[in-house]
Motif scaffolding. Structure first.
Motif, PDB file in Angstrom:
ATOM      1  N   PHE A   1      22.295 -46.950 -35.869  1.00 53.26           N
ATOM      2  CA  PHE A   1      23.564 -46.954 -36.587  1.00 53.26           C
ATOM      3  C   PHE A   1      23.984 -45.524 -36.930  1.00 53.26           C
ATOM      4  CE2 PHE A   1      26.377 -50.108 -38.039  1.00 53.26           C
ATOM      5  CZ  PHE A   1      27.064 -49.593 -39.132  1.00 53.26           C
ATOM      6  N   ALA A   2      23.039 -44.712 -37.407  1.00 50.18           N
ATOM      7  CA  ALA A   2      23.341 -43.314 -37.732  1.00 50.18           C
ATOM      8  C   ALA A   2      23.762 -42.551 -36.479  1.00 50.18           C
ATOM      9  CB  ALA A   2      22.128 -42.660 -38.390  1.00 50.18           C
ATOM     10  N   SER A   3      23.097 -42.819 -35.357  1.00 55.12           N
ATOM     11  CA  SER A   3      23.455 -42.185 -34.105  1.00 55.12           C
ATOM     12  C   SER A   3      24.875 -42.573 -33.691  1.00 55.12           C
ATOM     13  CB  SER A   3      22.456 -42.587 -33.023  1.00 55.12           C
ATOM     14  OG  SER A   3      22.832 -42.079 -31.783  1.00 55.12           O
ATOM     15  N   GLY A   4      25.206 -43.832 -33.850  1.00 61.44           N
ATOM     16  CA  GLY A   4      26.549 -44.298 -33.523  1.00 61.44           C
ATOM     17  C   GLY A   4      27.608 -43.649 -34.390  1.00 61.44           C
ATOM     18  N   LYS A   5      27.321 -43.510 -35.683  1.00 63.38           N
ATOM     19  CA  LYS A   5      28.270 -42.854 -36.585  1.00 63.38           C
ATOM     20  C   LYS A   5      28.468 -41.396 -36.183  1.00 63.38           C
ATOM     21  CE  LYS A   5      28.142 -45.435 -40.863  1.00 63.38           C
ATOM     22  NZ  LYS A   5      28.025 -45.317 -42.320  1.00 63.38           N
ATOM     23  N   GLU A   6      27.383 -40.735 -35.825  1.00 65.08           N
ATOM     24  CA  GLU A   6      27.464 -39.340 -35.405  1.00 65.08           C
ATOM     25  C   GLU A   6      28.288 -39.224 -34.122  1.00 65.08           C
ATOM     26  OE1 GLU A   6      26.863 -35.253 -35.598  1.00 65.08           O
ATOM     27  OE2 GLU A   6      26.571 -36.804 -37.115  1.00 65.08           O
ATOM     28  N   PHE A   7      28.061 -40.139 -33.163  1.00 64.11           N
ATOM     29  CA  PHE A   7      28.844 -40.125 -31.929  1.00 64.11           C
ATOM     30  C   PHE A   7      30.320 -40.360 -32.232  1.00 64.11           C
ATOM     31  CE2 PHE A   7      30.789 -42.176 -28.251  1.00 64.11           C
ATOM     32  CZ  PHE A   7      30.556 -41.222 -27.287  1.00 64.11           C
TER      33      PHE A   7
ATOM     34  N   ARG B   1      11.681 -52.335 -37.771  1.00 64.62           N
ATOM     35  CA  ARG B   1      12.967 -52.831 -37.275  1.00 64.62           C
ATOM     36  C   ARG B   1      14.112 -52.201 -38.054  1.00 64.62           C
ATOM     37  NH1 ARG B   1      16.504 -56.670 -39.001  1.00 64.62           N
ATOM     38  NH2 ARG B   1      17.793 -57.644 -37.410  1.00 64.62           N
ATOM     39  N   GLN B   2      13.962 -52.153 -39.377  1.00 64.97           N
ATOM     40  CA  GLN B   2      14.995 -51.568 -40.216  1.00 64.97           C
ATOM     41  C   GLN B   2      15.199 -50.090 -39.879  1.00 64.97           C
ATOM     42  OE1 GLN B   2      14.086 -51.261 -44.421  1.00 64.97           O
ATOM     43  NE2 GLN B   2      16.187 -51.776 -44.939  1.00 64.97           N
ATOM     44  N   THR B   3      14.111 -49.375 -39.679  1.00 66.33           N
ATOM     45  CA  THR B   3      14.197 -47.956 -39.329  1.00 66.33           C
ATOM     46  C   THR B   3      14.889 -47.764 -37.986  1.00 66.33           C
ATOM     47  OG1 THR B   3      12.171 -47.514 -40.571  1.00 66.33           O
ATOM     48  CG2 THR B   3      12.843 -45.854 -38.962  1.00 66.33           C
ATOM     49  N   GLN B   4      14.536 -48.581 -36.986  1.00 66.93           N
ATOM     50  CA  GLN B   4      15.161 -48.465 -35.667  1.00 66.93           C
ATOM     51  C   GLN B   4      16.654 -48.759 -35.746  1.00 66.93           C
ATOM     52  OE1 GLN B   4      12.748 -51.194 -33.439  1.00 66.93           O
ATOM     53  NE2 GLN B   4      11.373 -49.584 -32.703  1.00 66.93           N
TER      54      GLN B   4
END
Length: 139
Positions: free
Chosen positions: A40-46, A32-35
């Motif tokens: 979150f990382a994907s959102g920051k990149e976007f 769950r933490q990894t997902q």
């Protein structure tokens, strides 16, 4: 002697089950933490890409408005600014904290929002409340 061995085996089996459940829970929480970290990382990149786009389009819209002597080229900046602000608050502000607090409030104060429909045939409302330990007297 046979009963002590049987008792010992039962105790060992219970300990192994507890240990296995603990490991499964640990694996589930790590997954769950990894997902969540990936999302979150994907959102920051976007957000970084969107903010770059906004920074590029902003002066172009201003120049277009000045050149045409019309405010219409500036209009797209308004909704794009809201989107950029929302994403900034989500990934670099405290929006996730506010969302988590609201989710906790909903679970505590309005559990009826999460009941299954009557014809879902998954669990009854009483079973649902029993499983989650929801106090029936609580509104």
């Amino acid at each position: 002697m046979g009963s002590t061995i049987t008792n010992s085996m039962k105790e060992n089996q219970k300990e192994m089950q507890k240990e296995m459940q603990k490991k499964q829970l640990e694996m589930m929480l790590k997954q769950r933490q990894t997902q969540l970290a990936m999302q979150f990382a994907s959102g920051k990149e976007f957000f970084n890409w969107f903010a770059s786009f906004y920074a590029l389009i902003f002066p172009l819209c201003i120049l277009g408005a000045l050149k045409k002597k019309s405010p219409f080229p500036i209009i797209p900046l308004i909704p794009l600014g809201f989107v950029c602000g929302y994403q900034y608050d989500m990934y670099y502000g405290d929006k996730m904290k506010r969302i988590r607090l609201e989710a906790e409030r909903l679970i505590d104060n309005e559990p009826q929002l999460f009941y299954f429909p009557k014809n879902a045939h998954i669990v009854s409302q009483e079973e649902y409340e029993e499983i989650l330990g929801i106090n029936k007297n609580k509104k």
